[in-house]
Design an enzyme around this catalytic site. Structure first.
Site, PDB file in Angstrom:
ATOM      1  N   HIS A 114       0.263   0.473 -11.306  1.00 33.57           N
ATOM      2  CA  HIS A 114      -0.760   1.247 -10.587  1.00 33.57           C
ATOM      3  C   HIS A 114      -0.341   2.707 -10.495  1.00 33.57           C
ATOM      4  CE1 HIS A 114       2.142  -0.293  -7.682  1.00 33.57           C
ATOM      5  NE2 HIS A 114       1.925   0.802  -6.970  1.00 33.57           N
ATOM      6  N   HIS A 150      -0.725   6.119  -8.124  1.00 29.38           N
ATOM      7  CA  HIS A 150      -1.095   6.659  -6.811  1.00 29.38           C
ATOM      8  C   HIS A 150      -1.792   8.004  -6.999  1.00 29.38           C
ATOM      9  CE1 HIS A 150       1.575   4.137  -4.145  1.00 29.38           C
ATOM     10  NE2 HIS A 150       2.200   3.949  -5.296  1.00 29.38           N
TER      11      HIS A 150
HETATM   12  P1  AMP Z   1       4.375   0.990  -4.904  1.00 33.81           P
HETATM   13  O1  AMP Z   1       5.428   1.163  -3.834  1.00 33.81           O
HETATM   14  O2  AMP Z   1       4.284   2.139  -5.862  1.00 33.81           O
HETATM   15  O3  AMP Z   1       4.515  -0.352  -5.603  1.00 33.81           O
HETATM   16  O4  AMP Z   1       2.993   1.014  -4.143  1.00 33.81           O
HETATM   17  C1  AMP Z   1       2.414  -0.092  -3.578  1.00 33.81           C
HETATM   18  C2  AMP Z   1       1.374   0.417  -2.613  1.00 33.81           C
HETATM   19  O5  AMP Z   1       0.477  -0.638  -2.330  1.00 33.81           O
HETATM   20  C3  AMP Z   1       1.957   0.898  -1.282  1.00 33.81           C
HETATM   21  O6  AMP Z   1       1.644   2.280  -1.106  1.00 33.81           O
HETATM   22  C4  AMP Z   1       1.249   0.010  -0.249  1.00 33.81           C
HETATM   23  O7  AMP Z   1       0.891   0.704   0.912  1.00 33.81           O
HETATM   24  C5  AMP Z   1       0.040  -0.477  -1.002  1.00 33.81           C
HETATM   25  N1  AMP Z   1      -0.507  -1.757  -0.569  1.00 33.81           N
HETATM   26  C6  AMP Z   1       0.171  -2.874  -0.227  1.00 33.81           C
HETATM   27  N2  AMP Z   1      -0.686  -3.860   0.085  1.00 33.81           N
HETATM   28  C7  AMP Z   1      -1.933  -3.361  -0.069  1.00 33.81           C
HETATM   29  C8  AMP Z   1      -3.254  -3.888   0.121  1.00 33.81           C
HETATM   30  N3  AMP Z   1      -3.461  -5.147   0.521  1.00 33.81           N
HETATM   31  N4  AMP Z   1      -4.317  -3.058  -0.101  1.00 33.81           N
HETATM   32  C9  AMP Z   1      -4.117  -1.788  -0.494  1.00 33.81           C
HETATM   33  N5  AMP Z   1      -2.908  -1.241  -0.701  1.00 33.81           N
HETATM   34  C10 AMP Z   1      -1.823  -2.009  -0.480  1.00 33.81           C
END
Ligand code: AMP
Ligand code: ZN
Length: 131
Positions: free
Chosen positions: A97, A99
Site C-alpha cells: 500500500h 500512504h
Molecule cells: P504500514 O505501517 O505502512 O503497514 O501501514 C499500515 C497502516 O494501516 C497504518 O497506518 C494503520 O493505521 C492502517 N490501518 C490498520 N488497520 C486499518 C483499518 N482497519 N482501516 C484502515 N487503516 C488501517
C-alpha cells in the site's frame, strides 16, 4: 486472509475514497494528517518487491488521482507519498500500500532525513549499487 484483503472483500468496514477494477483507496484508520489515505491493489502482494509492474502502475495512477482530488476538496498545500517495505521500514500490514499524507501549515507530522553527506563515500555507494 490479511486485514486489507478483508476490507477489499467487504468483511471489515472502511471509509472508501475511490475504487476501480484494480485498486482501492481508503482513509487510514489512524489519521497522521487530515485526509491520510491508503491506496492498495485489490490483489494481495506483500510489498514493492513482489508486486508486478503493471499492478504497481495501477496503484500509482490511483495515488495521483487522489492527490488531485484532495488538493481540490481539502485545503491541502502539499503531500508526502510514502511506502513502507518490510518490518524494518515500519510495514505493519503485509499487503502492499501507498500512504498519501496531505500536508498543512502547522500540522505536526515530522518526516526528517539526517544529513550524512560528509560521512559516506558516494562513489563507493554508487559502485556497490551498480555492481
Ligand atoms: P504500514 O505501517 O505502512 O503497514 O501501514 C499500515 C497502516 O494501516 C497504518 O497506518 C494503520 O493505521 C492502517 N490501518 C490498520 N488497520 C486499518 C483499518 N482497519 N482501516 C484502515 N487503516 C488501517
Ligand atoms: Zn491482503
Amino acid at each position: 486472509m490479511c486485514i486489507f484483503c478483508k476490507i477489499i472483500q467487504g468483511e471489515i468496514p472502511s471509509y472508501k475514497i475511490y475504487e476501480d477494477e484494480n485498486t482501492l483507496a481508503i482513509l487510514d484508520i489512524s489519521q497522521a494528517t487530515i485526509g491520510h489515505t491508503l491506496v492498495l491493489p485489490k490483489k494481495h502482494y506483500e510489498n514493492i518487491l513482489e508486486i508486478p509492474t503493471n499492478e504497481y502502475l495501477n496503484v500509482m495512477n490511483t495515488v495521483q488521482k487522489i492527490t488531485k482530488k484532495e488538493k481540490e476538496t481539502l485545503l491541502v498545500q502539499g503531500f508526502n507519498i510514502l511506502n513502507n517495505c518490510n518490518e524494518i521500514a515500519g510495514q505493519t500490514i503485509m499487503h502492499f500500500h501507498i500512504h498519501i499524507l496531505p500536508r498543512y501549515e502547522n500540522d505536526d507530522l515530522k518526516i526528517q532525513f539526517k544529513n550524512h553527506e560528509k560521512d559516506y563515500d558516494l562513489k563507493k555507494i554508487q559502485e556497490a549499487i551498480l555492481k
